[in-house]
Design a protein around this motif. Sequence first.
Motif, short mmCIF file in Angstrom:
data_model
loop_
_atom_site.label_atom_id
_atom_site.label_comp_id
_atom_site.label_asym_id
_atom_site.label_seq_id
_atom_site.Cartn_x
_atom_site.Cartn_y
_atom_site.Cartn_z
N ASN A 181 0.81 -1.22 0.00
CA ASN A 181 0.00 0.00 0.00
C ASN A 181 0.84 1.27 0.00
N ASN A 182 2.17 1.12 -0.15
CA ASN A 182 3.08 2.26 -0.21
C ASN A 182 2.88 3.23 0.96
N ILE A 183 2.80 2.68 2.15
CA ILE A 183 2.51 3.47 3.35
C ILE A 183 3.78 3.96 4.03
N LEU A 184 4.88 3.24 3.90
CA LEU A 184 6.11 3.63 4.60
C LEU A 184 6.65 4.94 4.05
N TYR A 185 7.04 5.80 4.94
CA TYR A 185 7.63 7.09 4.58
C TYR A 185 8.97 6.84 3.90
N GLN A 186 9.22 7.52 2.79
CA GLN A 186 10.42 7.25 2.00
C GLN A 186 11.72 7.51 2.76
N HIS A 187 11.69 8.40 3.74
CA HIS A 187 12.90 8.70 4.50
C HIS A 187 12.92 8.03 5.87
N GLN A 188 12.13 6.97 6.03
CA GLN A 188 12.20 6.15 7.24
C GLN A 188 13.27 5.10 6.98
N TYR A 189 14.37 5.20 7.69
CA TYR A 189 15.49 4.32 7.42
C TYR A 189 15.64 3.20 8.44
N CYS A 190 15.23 3.43 9.66
CA CYS A 190 15.39 2.40 10.69
C CYS A 190 14.33 1.31 10.52
N PHE A 191 14.66 0.12 10.95
CA PHE A 191 13.75 -1.02 10.99
C PHE A 191 13.29 -1.47 9.61
N ARG A 192 14.05 -1.15 8.58
CA ARG A 192 13.66 -1.55 7.23
C ARG A 192 14.81 -2.27 6.55
N ALA A 193 14.46 -3.29 5.78
CA ALA A 193 15.47 -4.02 5.02
C ALA A 193 16.11 -3.09 3.99
N LYS A 194 17.38 -3.27 3.76
CA LYS A 194 18.15 -2.51 2.77
C LYS A 194 18.21 -1.02 3.08
N HIS A 195 18.01 -0.66 4.34
CA HIS A 195 18.14 0.72 4.79
C HIS A 195 19.09 0.73 5.98
N LEU A 224 6.33 0.55 17.11
CA LEU A 224 6.67 1.91 17.52
C LEU A 224 6.66 2.84 16.31
N TYR A 225 7.25 2.40 15.21
CA TYR A 225 7.26 3.21 13.99
C TYR A 225 5.85 3.52 13.52
N ILE A 226 4.99 2.51 13.48
CA ILE A 226 3.60 2.72 13.05
C ILE A 226 2.90 3.69 13.99
N TYR A 227 3.11 3.55 15.26
CA TYR A 227 2.50 4.43 16.26
C TYR A 227 2.93 5.88 16.05
N ILE A 228 4.22 6.11 15.87
CA ILE A 228 4.75 7.46 15.70
C ILE A 228 4.41 8.01 14.33
#
Length: 179
Positions: free
Chosen positions: A54-68, A167-171
């Motif tokens: 659903n392309n929900i993740l913010y493009q500049h969210q780097y923590c807790f993501r694969a390949k980031h 935590l990321y989803i909450y914030i």
Amino acid sequence: MSTARRQHCIFITCQTASCPIFPYTIFAISLLSSYSKIFEWLIYTNIMNILNINNILYQHQYCFRAKHSTSHPVIHLLNHCADVGNAKPTKLTLATFCDSSKAFDTISSNILLNKLKVYGIRSLVNKWIESYLSNRTQFVEIESHLSSCLPVQCGFPQGSILGPLLLYIYIYIYEQHLL
């Protein structure tokens, strides 16, 4: 009638220079079973698939993501500062940094579950997370001494696989309402 699950915590002390009155910071790390970790990984994968599809993740969210990497935001900030510094007329960059180290302990389960529903995480996955976050108690073991069990009112287990993502989803949803 539901039964409470005991959550075993180990308290780890870490020396810090930021507060001379309290030179040690104490972190509670939950000891979770291997079975719990397997279920957490399955739920984590399911939630990440929903967020990615659903392309929900913010493009500049780097923590807790694969390949980031956590070095990516530093590079992004430095590039932005260079671009702004070269602009005519000269512009300024303002950066705010927040310490969210105690945020895990303050999350409201009900608010989080509602936010998960907003992003399409419903039905069985939402029910499992509700069960995972409710009816928990914790006790402290220091050397061979045990405290009495007390109910966990908010937050979620630190040391879990799901914790950082929740935590990321909450914030992030909170951020969306600020913009």
